[in-house]
Design a protein around this motif. Sequence first.
Motif, PDB file in Angstrom:
ATOM      1  N   LEU A   6     -10.737  -4.025  13.327  1.00  0.00           N
ATOM      2  CA  LEU A   6     -10.239  -5.061  12.426  1.00  0.00           C
ATOM      3  C   LEU A   6      -8.810  -5.456  12.800  1.00  0.00           C
ATOM      4  O   LEU A   6      -8.069  -4.686  13.419  1.00  0.00           O
ATOM      5  N   ASN A   7      -8.416  -6.673  12.400  1.00  0.00           N
ATOM      6  CA  ASN A   7      -7.048  -7.141  12.628  1.00  0.00           C
ATOM      7  C   ASN A   7      -6.044  -6.299  11.842  1.00  0.00           C
ATOM      8  O   ASN A   7      -6.321  -5.875  10.716  1.00  0.00           O
ATOM      9  N   ARG A   8      -4.885  -6.072  12.432  1.00  0.00           N
ATOM     10  CA  ARG A   8      -3.821  -5.326  11.783  1.00  0.00           C
ATOM     11  C   ARG A   8      -2.868  -6.281  11.079  1.00  0.00           C
ATOM     12  O   ARG A   8      -2.305  -7.176  11.709  1.00  0.00           O
ATOM     13  N   PRO A   9      -2.659  -6.126   9.759  1.00  0.00           N
ATOM     14  CA  PRO A   9      -1.753  -7.028   9.020  1.00  0.00           C
ATOM     15  C   PRO A   9      -0.302  -6.590   9.170  1.00  0.00           C
ATOM     16  O   PRO A   9       0.007  -5.566   9.781  1.00  0.00           O
ATOM     17  N   ASP A  10       0.597  -7.372   8.554  1.00  0.00           N
ATOM     18  CA  ASP A  10       2.020  -7.019   8.630  1.00  0.00           C
ATOM     19  C   ASP A  10       2.415  -5.990   7.584  1.00  0.00           C
ATOM     20  O   ASP A  10       3.527  -5.469   7.621  1.00  0.00           O
ATOM     21  N   CYS A  11       1.516  -5.672   6.635  1.00  0.00           N
ATOM     22  CA  CYS A  11       1.779  -4.647   5.618  1.00  0.00           C
ATOM     23  C   CYS A  11       0.578  -3.716   5.532  1.00  0.00           C
ATOM     24  O   CYS A  11      -0.570  -4.171   5.536  1.00  0.00           O
ATOM     25  N   ALA A  12       0.836  -2.423   5.451  1.00  0.00           N
ATOM     26  CA  ALA A  12      -0.227  -1.430   5.311  1.00  0.00           C
ATOM     27  C   ALA A  12       0.249  -0.329   4.375  1.00  0.00           C
ATOM     28  O   ALA A  12       1.451  -0.109   4.215  1.00  0.00           O
ATOM     29  N   CYS A  13      -0.701   0.353   3.749  1.00  0.00           N
ATOM     30  CA  CYS A  13      -0.359   1.468   2.867  1.00  0.00           C
ATOM     31  C   CYS A  13      -1.144   2.701   3.290  1.00  0.00           C
ATOM     32  O   CYS A  13      -2.233   2.600   3.856  1.00  0.00           O
ATOM     33  N   THR A  50       8.490   2.304   3.233  1.00  0.00           N
ATOM     34  CA  THR A  50       8.964   2.184   1.854  1.00  0.00           C
ATOM     35  C   THR A  50       8.081   3.083   1.002  1.00  0.00           C
ATOM     36  O   THR A  50       6.856   3.097   1.167  1.00  0.00           O
ATOM     37  N   GLY A  51       8.697   3.845   0.087  1.00  0.00           N
ATOM     38  CA  GLY A  51       7.887   4.695  -0.771  1.00  0.00           C
ATOM     39  C   GLY A  51       8.713   5.445  -1.786  1.00  0.00           C
ATOM     40  O   GLY A  51       9.941   5.514  -1.703  1.00  0.00           O
ATOM     41  N   THR A  52       8.012   5.996  -2.767  1.00  0.00           N
ATOM     42  CA  THR A  52       8.674   6.893  -3.707  1.00  0.00           C
ATOM     43  C   THR A  52       8.998   8.190  -2.976  1.00  0.00           C
ATOM     44  O   THR A  52       8.358   8.537  -1.979  1.00  0.00           O
ATOM     45  N   ILE A  53       9.996   8.921  -3.455  1.00  0.00           N
ATOM     46  CA  ILE A  53      10.453  10.114  -2.752  1.00  0.00           C
ATOM     47  C   ILE A  53      10.822  11.191  -3.765  1.00  0.00           C
ATOM     48  O   ILE A  53      11.278  10.897  -4.872  1.00  0.00           O
ATOM     49  N   MET A  54      10.619  12.445  -3.381  1.00  0.00           N
ATOM     50  CA  MET A  54      10.960  13.564  -4.249  1.00  0.00           C
ATOM     51  C   MET A  54      12.473  13.776  -4.279  1.00  0.00           C
ATOM     52  O   MET A  54      13.167  13.540  -3.283  1.00  0.00           O
ATOM     53  N   ASN A  55      12.957  14.264  -5.399  1.00  0.00           N
ATOM     54  CA  ASN A  55      14.399  14.456  -5.596  1.00  0.00           C
ATOM     55  C   ASN A  55      14.978  15.480  -4.619  1.00  0.00           C
ATOM     56  O   ASN A  55      16.105  15.335  -4.148  1.00  0.00           O
ATOM     57  N   LEU A 109      13.056   5.743  -5.133  1.00  0.00           N
ATOM     58  CA  LEU A 109      12.372   5.088  -4.025  1.00  0.00           C
ATOM     59  C   LEU A 109      13.302   5.022  -2.821  1.00  0.00           C
ATOM     60  O   LEU A 109      14.525   4.889  -2.982  1.00  0.00           O
ATOM     61  N   MET A 110      12.722   5.095  -1.644  1.00  0.00           N
ATOM     62  CA  MET A 110      13.478   4.998  -0.406  1.00  0.00           C
ATOM     63  C   MET A 110      12.851   3.913   0.466  1.00  0.00           C
ATOM     64  O   MET A 110      11.621   3.758   0.498  1.00  0.00           O
ATOM     65  N   SER A 111      13.701   3.152   1.178  1.00  0.00           N
ATOM     66  CA  SER A 111      13.185   2.071   2.015  1.00  0.00           C
ATOM     67  C   SER A 111      14.173   1.752   3.129  1.00  0.00           C
ATOM     68  O   SER A 111      15.378   2.038   3.015  1.00  0.00           O
ATOM     69  N   VAL A 112      13.649   1.157   4.187  1.00  0.00           N
ATOM     70  CA  VAL A 112      14.498   0.639   5.263  1.00  0.00           C
ATOM     71  C   VAL A 112      14.424  -0.894   5.314  1.00  0.00           C
ATOM     72  O   VAL A 112      15.004  -1.510   6.213  1.00  0.00           O
ATOM     73  N   ILE A 113      13.717  -1.490   4.340  1.00  0.00           N
ATOM     74  CA  ILE A 113      13.580  -2.959   4.329  1.00  0.00           C
ATOM     75  C   ILE A 113      13.895  -3.589   2.976  1.00  0.00           C
ATOM     76  O   ILE A 113      14.286  -4.754   2.913  1.00  0.00           O
ATOM     77  N   HIS A 114      13.722  -2.846   1.879  1.00  0.00           N
ATOM     78  CA  HIS A 114      13.933  -3.412   0.543  1.00  0.00           C
ATOM     79  C   HIS A 114      15.034  -2.646  -0.184  1.00  0.00           C
ATOM     80  O   HIS A 114      15.124  -1.417  -0.079  1.00  0.00           O
ATOM     81  N   GLY A 115      15.832  -3.381  -0.962  1.00  0.00           N
ATOM     82  CA  GLY A 115      16.847  -2.795  -1.823  1.00  0.00           C
ATOM     83  C   GLY A 115      16.635  -3.249  -3.254  1.00  0.00           C
ATOM     84  O   GLY A 115      15.514  -3.553  -3.671  1.00  0.00           O
ATOM     85  N   ARG A 159       9.060  -4.024  -6.952  1.00  0.00           N
ATOM     86  CA  ARG A 159       8.067  -5.110  -6.909  1.00  0.00           C
ATOM     87  C   ARG A 159       7.232  -5.042  -5.629  1.00  0.00           C
ATOM     88  O   ARG A 159       5.996  -5.126  -5.670  1.00  0.00           O
ATOM     89  N   GLU A 160       7.884  -4.883  -4.492  1.00  0.00           N
ATOM     90  CA  GLU A 160       7.169  -4.844  -3.218  1.00  0.00           C
ATOM     91  C   GLU A 160       6.284  -3.603  -3.107  1.00  0.00           C
ATOM     92  O   GLU A 160       5.170  -3.668  -2.582  1.00  0.00           O
ATOM     93  N   TYR A 161       6.770  -2.499  -3.617  1.00  0.00           N
ATOM     94  CA  TYR A 161       5.974  -1.263  -3.585  1.00  0.00           C
ATOM     95  C   TYR A 161       4.704  -1.423  -4.420  1.00  0.00           C
ATOM     96  O   TYR A 161       3.605  -1.063  -3.978  1.00  0.00           O
ATOM     97  N   ASN A 162       4.827  -1.968  -5.615  1.00  0.00           N
ATOM     98  CA  ASN A 162       3.658  -2.152  -6.485  1.00  0.00           C
ATOM     99  C   ASN A 162       2.664  -3.148  -5.899  1.00  0.00           C
ATOM    100  O   ASN A 162       1.442  -2.994  -6.054  1.00  0.00           O
ATOM    101  N   ASN A 163       3.156  -4.180  -5.223  1.00  0.00           N
ATOM    102  CA  ASN A 163       2.268  -5.211  -4.674  1.00  0.00           C
ATOM    103  C   ASN A 163       1.503  -4.737  -3.445  1.00  0.00           C
ATOM    104  O   ASN A 163       0.419  -5.266  -3.158  1.00  0.00           O
ATOM    105  N   ASN A 164       2.033  -3.765  -2.722  1.00  0.00           N
ATOM    106  CA  ASN A 164       1.444  -3.397  -1.429  1.00  0.00           C
ATOM    107  C   ASN A 164       0.886  -1.984  -1.369  1.00  0.00           C
ATOM    108  O   ASN A 164       0.315  -1.608  -0.339  1.00  0.00           O
ATOM    109  N   MET A 165       1.003  -1.223  -2.435  1.00  0.00           N
ATOM    110  CA  MET A 165       0.628   0.185  -2.385  1.00  0.00           C
ATOM    111  C   MET A 165      -0.760   0.460  -2.964  1.00  0.00           C
ATOM    112  O   MET A 165      -1.238   1.588  -2.908  1.00  0.00           O
ATOM    113  N   ALA A 166      -1.440  -0.541  -3.503  1.00  0.00           N
ATOM    114  CA  ALA A 166      -2.684  -0.286  -4.243  1.00  0.00           C
ATOM    115  C   ALA A 166      -3.936  -0.305  -3.380  1.00  0.00           C
ATOM    116  O   ALA A 166      -5.046  -0.218  -3.902  1.00  0.00           O
ATOM    117  N   GLY A 167      -3.810  -0.436  -2.044  1.00  0.00           N
ATOM    118  CA  GLY A 167      -4.986  -0.598  -1.191  1.00  0.00           C
ATOM    119  C   GLY A 167      -5.933   0.581  -1.222  1.00  0.00           C
ATOM    120  O   GLY A 167      -7.155   0.418  -1.355  1.00  0.00           O
TER     121      GLY A 167
END
Length: 524
Positions: A162-169, A273-278, A325-331, A358-366
């Motif tokens: 299958l084609n690879r998209p620009d976002c994956a979870c 991008t993702g949630t992270i433990m303390n 949350l930790m990310s290298v693309i979203h703040g 917002r971005e995490y919720n939109n892209n993490m439900a796959g």
Amino acid sequence: MKKGDSEQGSGLRWKAAPLTPNLAEYQHQDETDLDRHGWTPLDYFEQYMDRDLMMTIAECSNAMSLSKSGEPLNVTTDEIYHFFGACILMSCIRYPTIRMYWSKALKITAITDKFTRARFFKLRGAIKVVIDHDVPEDLRMSDKFWKVRPFLDRILQGCLSLNRPDCACIGEQMIPFTGACPYRQYLPMKPNPIGVKNFVCATADGIVLDFELYQGTGSLIGKVEEPEGLGLGCLVIERLCQTLHRGTKVYCDRFFTTIKGAQRMMEKELYMTGTIMNNRLAGAKHKLPSDKAMISMGRGTSSEVSTEDGKLCVVKWYDNKPVLLMSVIHGTQPEDTCQRWDKNLKQYVTVSRPSIVREYNNNMAGVDLMDRMIGYYRMSTRTKKWTMRMVMHFTDLALANSWLLYQKDHAIRAGTKTRPIQFLQFRMEVATILLAQHHGADADLSTHSEEEDSNQGVKRHVTELPHVSVRRRANAHLPEMIGLKNAMRCRQLGCTGRTRVRCMTCKVFLCLQVERNCYSAFHT
């Protein structure tokens, strides 16, 4: 979690500054959706389970049945198609027990016309996808799922095409099974807590791109470059990101997210991008406000810290409770608002929401979407064999992937002019086509005799009863015992019992019990 995971990022310096990402441009793949124009549901399904796989299953099942019991199974490729079609149809039309599909009042002719109830159960217990004697001992030791590996590889081949998209979870999936099986896991927070753990890489709309069954950390080390010092979460991320293109944004939950993992992915131009433990934040948590301070400031409060080079940030947001949350693309910017229920006011209130949330919720439900699709019409085979449970689960996965891809193609081609067929109808169409499979020339591949071919899957061979003058010749009719596997229903009128006693002259099965001596009644 390894000890090193709690010390991630201890050498980094953090400051209260916004993120300044430097991202590589995503390499778009040539779209091939138009190549699927005019595809039927079966065409989508055969991306994962084609005729070659069905022939392999038939050959392996026949060989293993003959080597174990000495009796040929005599299964054809078409009969394997019919078996899978029947299982899919049963998952769409639910009965409390499988035997009810052959009952007089509730039988489904699409199934009963293909094989008898006994034949279905025999096939279900004899399906094999590999010949055990051909598997070397070293492969058995290194791969705990070697008994179903050819089947898994074929499903994986369809996912990788299958084609690879620009976002994956990336997330965890449980294959429910409570019997004895390799690497059975218990995850109490999952809807199906007991079973085999499967790590899945999927798109935001649920299409599975890659997967890896959990067999311990050791099995992942050999599939990852430079695995030294990596925990299980980092190893899974490294393994499942191997087929993604540079510039892809990867979303995962706190089980997989570490600072070291994000830095390694950045070197490969993949952005996490993702949630992270303390306890994985090291020095960053000291720069963020405490939980008490955020609670006092109210819901919607957020705070952001980033590394000195501005390439990685950690955001703390207070909703019902503090979230990291930790990310290298979203703040945090640009912020928007969302609706949340307030228990005290008994109404919805507007709450500020950072961009990363917002971005995490939109892209993490796959992965959760795929689990939900499989759960709607799961092939629930009550079996003690983990191999059959795995085959049924990944058949469900192939069907769900096929429908999601069909839905995506339909939206591109037809837009809103016509509605796509629903998942239930899609499964029933696939089941109907599989049950109707017949390749005349391929029937010669089976080892059925001519007599068995003429009666295959329709009715059991019936022996003609001898004339009354023949079956009442005094002591000329002696009983003989037949093997347990060949037990038949008693032929005496009104008797419903099963027996292993047969008349040597009449070749008729009759009961010999004291309470109903059908044998004596038949010959007198």
